[in-house]
Design an enzyme around this catalytic site. Structure first.
Site, short mmCIF file in Angstrom:
data_model
loop_
_atom_site.label_atom_id
_atom_site.label_comp_id
_atom_site.label_asym_id
_atom_site.label_seq_id
_atom_site.Cartn_x
_atom_site.Cartn_y
_atom_site.Cartn_z
N LYS A 15 29.49 2.50 38.59
CA LYS A 15 29.22 3.34 37.42
C LYS A 15 28.62 4.68 37.82
CE LYS A 15 28.83 -0.61 34.48
NZ LYS A 15 27.98 -1.50 33.72
N CYS A 378 38.88 3.12 27.13
CA CYS A 378 37.81 3.77 26.39
C CYS A 378 36.98 2.74 25.65
CB CYS A 378 38.40 4.75 25.38
SG CYS A 378 39.14 6.18 26.18
N TRP A 423 25.08 0.22 25.75
CA TRP A 423 26.44 0.48 25.31
C TRP A 423 26.54 0.88 23.84
CZ3 TRP A 423 29.42 -3.90 28.41
CH2 TRP A 423 29.29 -3.62 29.77
N ASP A 461 24.92 -12.25 28.22
CA ASP A 461 25.44 -11.28 29.19
C ASP A 461 24.55 -10.05 29.32
OD1 ASP A 461 27.75 -12.71 29.81
OD2 ASP A 461 28.90 -11.83 28.16
N CYS A 505 27.85 -7.51 36.17
CA CYS A 505 28.96 -7.11 37.03
C CYS A 505 28.94 -5.63 37.34
CB CYS A 505 30.29 -7.49 36.40
SG CYS A 505 30.47 -6.96 34.71
N HIS A 556 40.52 -7.63 38.10
CA HIS A 556 41.11 -6.34 37.73
C HIS A 556 42.58 -6.19 38.01
CE1 HIS A 556 37.01 -5.00 37.09
NE2 HIS A 556 37.59 -4.25 36.19
N1 GLN Z 1 31.39 -12.33 28.37
C1 GLN Z 1 32.05 -11.08 28.58
C2 GLN Z 1 33.52 -11.31 28.84
O1 GLN Z 1 33.85 -12.22 29.52
C3 GLN Z 1 31.47 -10.31 29.75
C4 GLN Z 1 32.12 -8.96 29.93
C5 GLN Z 1 31.44 -8.05 30.92
O2 GLN Z 1 30.69 -8.47 31.75
N2 GLN Z 1 31.70 -6.78 30.86
O3 GLN Z 1 34.35 -10.57 28.41
ZN ZN Z 2 31.40 -8.80 33.77
#
Ligand code: GLN
Ligand code: ZN
Length: 617
Positions: A15, A378, A423, A461, A505, A556
């Site tokens: 990021k 986006c 976010w 999360d 992540c 990804h």
């Molecule tokens: N629980 C979310 C998902 O699996 C986590 C997404 C993320 O870490 N950006 O989509």
């Molecule tokens: Zn993630």
């Protein structure tokens, strides 16, 4: 793109400073040679020419040095936001030698050196002396108190300052009176020399949605709209400040009155303040932030209920979001991949933050307020405008329905307070910490309700916790205190036998390991495959005590990881962990960007890996 017959994992992704904008981490070695691309491959020159052909002479923005003079540019901006960080003596010296080398090429161009997301007072002398630079841009939204230091360093030189007065990172209408005060102060400090002062947004407007004109049909209500400014409106604010400075306040009296009214109306609006939410935050006690027992005792209680095998398998949350979602969901019910702990798939969620925002008081939503997150992807961050409260349960129906369909434990799936905060576009009229605690209490209520409904494991999360880390080390501790407190507040309302998971992540952990340990989640899943297990060493050196699920494959690309590949990775992971039995088996992140065919195959392989590991220990 994958050339036929070549199987390459994608580049690492990180990021940009403290934003949610991702970039691919380019790699170079001592032996790499650099050469300027030509023609269309030279993006800055090609795009400058494209705009010029339309009659618009732009000031191209480049990262570090580049050459545009030959193409006809007269003004160039070089972004060096790295200056807001703590720099080593070596990095400072590199600035001096790089700009000394560049200066001859820059001569004849009007060059702005742009910094943002923080102050540069600690490098003001270095910056003031750099050759080849005409103007220094500073972010006065993030750091108004750098102004005097920067001006006094710059004043004896020939350089000018560009004042970043309008917030490019948030969506609130600017307080023009405040902006004018700062600008006039700067002009006075430069002996009234207007020519040495430029007015600008604080940073690139990439982080802000395009225009309020896109917010039609009551997507945002009229009152809230008068409090907001997106990129187009921010440019009008820049222009208003400039006109007030050059033509005098009287020339723009109407605009100034209108701005003042909007600022005052937001400050006093009853819609923003909810006394019961404020009272709850005030009344928090230390016990609200911790679980009753320590992790080993909790784990024993959780195992008594969950009876999980060694190396339990699970996924991170979302499943593919295709138009066939309904059909796929029906198929999923019948399918048994052999995962030990299930997720419901997050099919009902447009986005992990927007979904909860829509169910909480204090949130507003844009219709077209998109900002770039990575590549063509986006996000549309919701707007926190008032005190946050949860009027009713948000996920309990959905998760209990999913739990009824399987004897396996179904994980509740929530977004943590810091990620909700990071976010969203957040309030600038109270500390971020206060907003985080309000969010935490709303999530805590949901966690408690899920437990009461019989859910045995709940994932909260927090992928954005690292992203929110301040840019200077001196500020780390304060942030880590309140952000971890907010997370713990959201997670600590349950009994010891309820298993709390979290997920993070595309972060780096070295600098925040103590905070991660202090979060005290029972199971933490992290991305690790995409970054080639680099993230894991921090967990090893800090002897991470609780359970950990390092991602076994990158989500990804549509590439299906083979069993062999994941076994190798799993073994490398186990070698990194203080105790092999801490390990959970899961992918790097959620699977919503993938297709069902590859997800099914990948997860089947993942379960096979777990079975092989169980046999080998
Ligand atoms: N629980 C979310 C998902 O699996 C986590 C997404 C993320 O870490 N950006 O989509
Ligand atoms: Zn993630």
């Amino acid at each position: 793109m994958q050339t036929k017959g070549v199987d390459v994992p994608s580049l690492e992704m990180k990021k940009w400073f403290d934003t949610n904008y991702h970039y691919m981490v380019t790699r170079f070695a001592a032996t790499t040679t650099f050469k300027l691309a030509t023609g269309a491959a030279n993006k800055p020159v090609a795009e400058f020419k494209e705009a010029l052909a339309l009659g618009i002479k732009t000031r191209p923005v480049i990262l570090g040095p580049g050459l545009l003079k030959a193409a006809g540019a007269t003004h160039v901006q070089i972004d060096e936001p790295v200056l807001v960080l703590d720099l080593t003596a070596q990095a400072r010296a590199a600035f001096e030698s790089a700009y000394a080398f560049l200066a001859p090429t820059l001569s004849g161009l009007d060059v702005t050196l742009a910094t943002y997301f923080g102050g540069i007072a600690h490098h003001a002398d270095l910056v003031a002396q750099l050759p080849g630079i005409n103007t220094i841009h500073i972010d006065l939204v993030r750091s108004a108190n750098q102004l005097d230091a920067v001006i006094s360093a710059v004043k004896p030189t020939h350089k000018s300052v560009s004042l970043g007065l309008i917030n490019g990172r948030n969506i609130w209408r600017a307080d023009i009176h405040h902006a004018l005060t700062l600008a006039r102060h700067a002009i006075d400090a430069l002996d009234g020399n207007h020519a040495r002062v430029t007015v600008a947004p604080s940073c690139s407007l990439l982080h802000s949605p395009v225009s309020l004109a896109g917010e039609t049909n009551g997507s945002l209500d009229d009152e809230i709209k008068t409090w907001l400014a997106f990129a187009v409106e921010k440019l009008a604010e820049v222009r208003l400040v400039q006109r007030a400075l050059t033509e005098g306040s009287n020339a723009v009296a109407d605009e100034l009155v209108e701005n003042h009214k909007a600022i005052a109306s937001r400050r006093s609006s009853a819609r923003i303040h909810n006394p019961s939410v404020k009272a709850r935050v005030e009344a928090l006690q230390p016990k609200d932030f911790t679980r009753p027992a320590e992790f080993p005792a909790r784990w024993a209680l959780q195992q008594a209920k969950l009876n999980l095998p060694a190396f339990p398998t699970t996924t991170v949350g979302s499943f593919p979001q295709t138009k066939e979602v309904r059909a796929a969901r029906a198929a999923w019910k019948k399918e048994d991949l052999g995962l030990d702990m299930l997720v419901h798939g997050e099919f009902e969620r447009n986005d992990m933050v927007e979904f909860f925002g829509e169910l909480l008081d204090g949130y507003a939503f844009t219709k077209n307020g998109w900002v770039q997150s990575y590549g063509s992807r986006c996000v549309k961050p919701p707007v926190i405008f008032g005190d946050v409260a949860r009027p009713k349960p948000m996920t309990v129906d959905m998760i209990t329905l999913a739990q009824k369909m399987t004897p396996k434990p179904m994980k509740g799936m929530l977004t943590g307070p810091i990620t909700m905060l990071q976010w969203s576009f957040v309030r600038d009229d109270q500390p971020r910490r206060t907003t985080a605690f309000q969010l935490a209490l709303a999530i805590r209520d949901e966690v408690v309700d899920l437990e009461a409904a019989g859910i045995k494991a709940i994932q909260i999360d927090e992928p954005a916790i690292r992203e929110g880390l301040p840019l200077r080390r001196v500020d780390y501790e304060e942030y880590l205190q309140w952000s971890v407190d907010a997370f713990k507040l959201s997670a600590s309302g349950v009994r010891d036998e309820t298993q709390i998971h979290s997920h993070m992540c595309y972060s780096s952990f070295e600098e925040i390991m103590d905070a991660i340990i202090r979060m005290d989640v029972d199971v933490l899943s992290i991305e690790s495959a995409k970054s080639d297990l680099k993230l894991l060493s921090a967990f090893d050196t800090h002897a991470y005590p609780n359970h950990l699920g390092p991602g076994l494959y990158d989500i990804h690309s549509p590439r299906v990881p083979s069993v062999e590949e994941m076994v190798l990775r799993a073994k490398a992971i186990l070698a990194c962990l203080p105790h092999a039995r801490q390990a959970w088996i899961n992918p790097d992140c959620g699977l919503k960007t993938r297709g069902w065919t590859e997800v099914r195959e990948s997860l089947r392989n993942l379960v096979t890996v777990a079975c092989q590991l169980r046999e080998s220990v």
